[in-house]
Design a protein around this motif. Structure first.
Motif, PDB file in Angstrom:
ATOM      1  N   VAL A  71     -53.506  43.503  22.666  1.00  0.00           N
ATOM      2  CA  VAL A  71     -52.207  42.927  23.032  1.00  0.00           C
ATOM      3  C   VAL A  71     -52.175  41.403  22.891  1.00  0.00           C
ATOM      4  N   PRO A  72     -53.194  40.661  23.366  1.00  0.00           N
ATOM      5  CA  PRO A  72     -53.143  39.192  23.194  1.00  0.00           C
ATOM      6  C   PRO A  72     -53.034  38.757  21.745  1.00  0.00           C
ATOM      7  N   ASP A  73     -53.735  39.452  20.830  1.00  0.00           N
ATOM      8  CA  ASP A  73     -53.622  39.118  19.412  1.00  0.00           C
ATOM      9  C   ASP A  73     -52.212  39.377  18.905  1.00  0.00           C
ATOM     10  N   TYR A  78     -46.843  37.381  17.224  1.00  0.00           N
ATOM     11  CA  TYR A  78     -45.404  37.387  17.482  1.00  0.00           C
ATOM     12  C   TYR A  78     -44.898  35.977  17.787  1.00  0.00           C
ATOM     13  N   SER A  79     -45.656  35.223  18.560  1.00  0.00           N
ATOM     14  CA  SER A  79     -45.258  33.851  18.875  1.00  0.00           C
ATOM     15  C   SER A  79     -45.212  32.999  17.614  1.00  0.00           C
ATOM     16  N   ASN A 100     -56.476  29.516  13.583  1.00  0.00           N
ATOM     17  CA  ASN A 100     -55.333  29.914  12.778  1.00  0.00           C
ATOM     18  C   ASN A 100     -54.832  31.287  13.202  1.00  0.00           C
ATOM     19  N   VAL A 101     -53.529  31.511  12.999  1.00  0.00           N
ATOM     20  CA  VAL A 101     -52.941  32.789  13.379  1.00  0.00           C
ATOM     21  C   VAL A 101     -53.550  33.947  12.600  1.00  0.00           C
ATOM     22  N   SER A 106     -55.918  39.268  11.793  1.00  0.00           N
ATOM     23  CA  SER A 106     -57.035  40.079  11.293  1.00  0.00           C
ATOM     24  C   SER A 106     -57.618  40.949  12.398  1.00  0.00           C
ATOM     25  N   SER A 107     -57.772  40.379  13.591  1.00  0.00           N
ATOM     26  CA  SER A 107     -58.290  41.141  14.719  1.00  0.00           C
ATOM     27  C   SER A 107     -57.365  42.302  15.059  1.00  0.00           C
TER      28      SER A 107
END
Length: 237
Positions: A71-73, A78-79, A100-101, A106-107
């Motif tokens: 979820v954090p990734d 999304y942000s 970097n996003v 990737s995660s």
């Protein structure tokens, strides 16, 4: 006049003297509430699921745990998509570097592929390899080498990843040897399954370190003091 003993320096006195009591420096190595709750809930819930349902229970448990960990990734991606600026965290816990996003993307993709391998195709060992690549390979490199705390402080931030890998390892070990979970990668022994998890972890560590070096990511600058988990009466945290 005699200097104020370091053990008696708190609050405004610390600001004036710059001395930090040793007992307050030592409490920096405790994990956060969230990490403790997540780890305890993951391990205890997985144990109950295994006792009640066996291997299918662990499949359910590891799927939920990995989904929550992803979820954090997903939120970071999304942000970034919405163009929102990252909020600076002023807490005293070890802070991650400015990455970097694409790291979060990737995660998210790797963990999602792992869930698809298990939930749709039943490829247990292959799913475990994806989880091992991220949680036992990439995350330890990022946390231990690039977070802002000391080695011991950064190690505490890995509790959730450790919980994921414990459950993922058990879910690979309890899979039927002659089922699709092992046969899909041509294995017929549990030692082979564990070897594949170790191989994936090593590959994840090497790949993540290479990416972080190439992209020029630097370790987050740290501070010496960390807020204690529990303070004594009359003591300023």
């Amino acid at each position: 006049s005699d200097p104020v003993p370091p053990s008696s320096v708190t609050g405004p006195q610390f600001a004036a003297t710059g001395n930090m009591p040793e007992e307050r420096r030592s409490v920096a190595q405790v994990p956060s509430y969230w990490d403790v709750i997540f780890t305890a809930s993951s391990l205890s819930g997985s144990l109950v699921a295994w006792i009640a349902y066996g291997h299918p229970g662990l499949v359910m448990a590891v799927s939920i745990i990995v989904a929550i960990s992803t979820v954090p990734d997903a939120c970071e991606v999304y942000s970034w998509y919405k163009g929102a600026k990252a909020q600076k965290d002023s807490s005293a816990w070890p802070q991650p570097p400015d990455i970097n996003v694409w790291w979060h993307m990737s995660s998210f993709v790797l963990n999602s592929i792992g869930l698809i391998c298990q939930l749709i195709f039943g490829w247990t060992v292959l799913a475990g390899m994806f989880f091992s690549f991220t949680f036992a390979g990439c995350k330890p490199i990022l946390h231990l080498r690039y977070y802002s705390g000391t080695f011991n402080q950064n190690m505490c931030t890995l509790l959730p990843s450790m919980a994921v890998m414990i459950v993922a390892t058990l879910f690979v070990l309890t899979a039927p040897l002659h089922g699709l979970g092992y046969q899909s990668v041509g294995l017929s022994s549990r030692f082979g399954g564990i070897s594949m998890l170790v191989f994936a972890a090593v590959m994840g560590a090497g790949a993540s370190q290479a990416v972080l070096l190439v992209t020029g990511i630097e370790a987050k600058a740290g501070v010496d003091e960390r807020a204690p988990l529990v303070t004594k009466p009359g003591e300023t945290p």
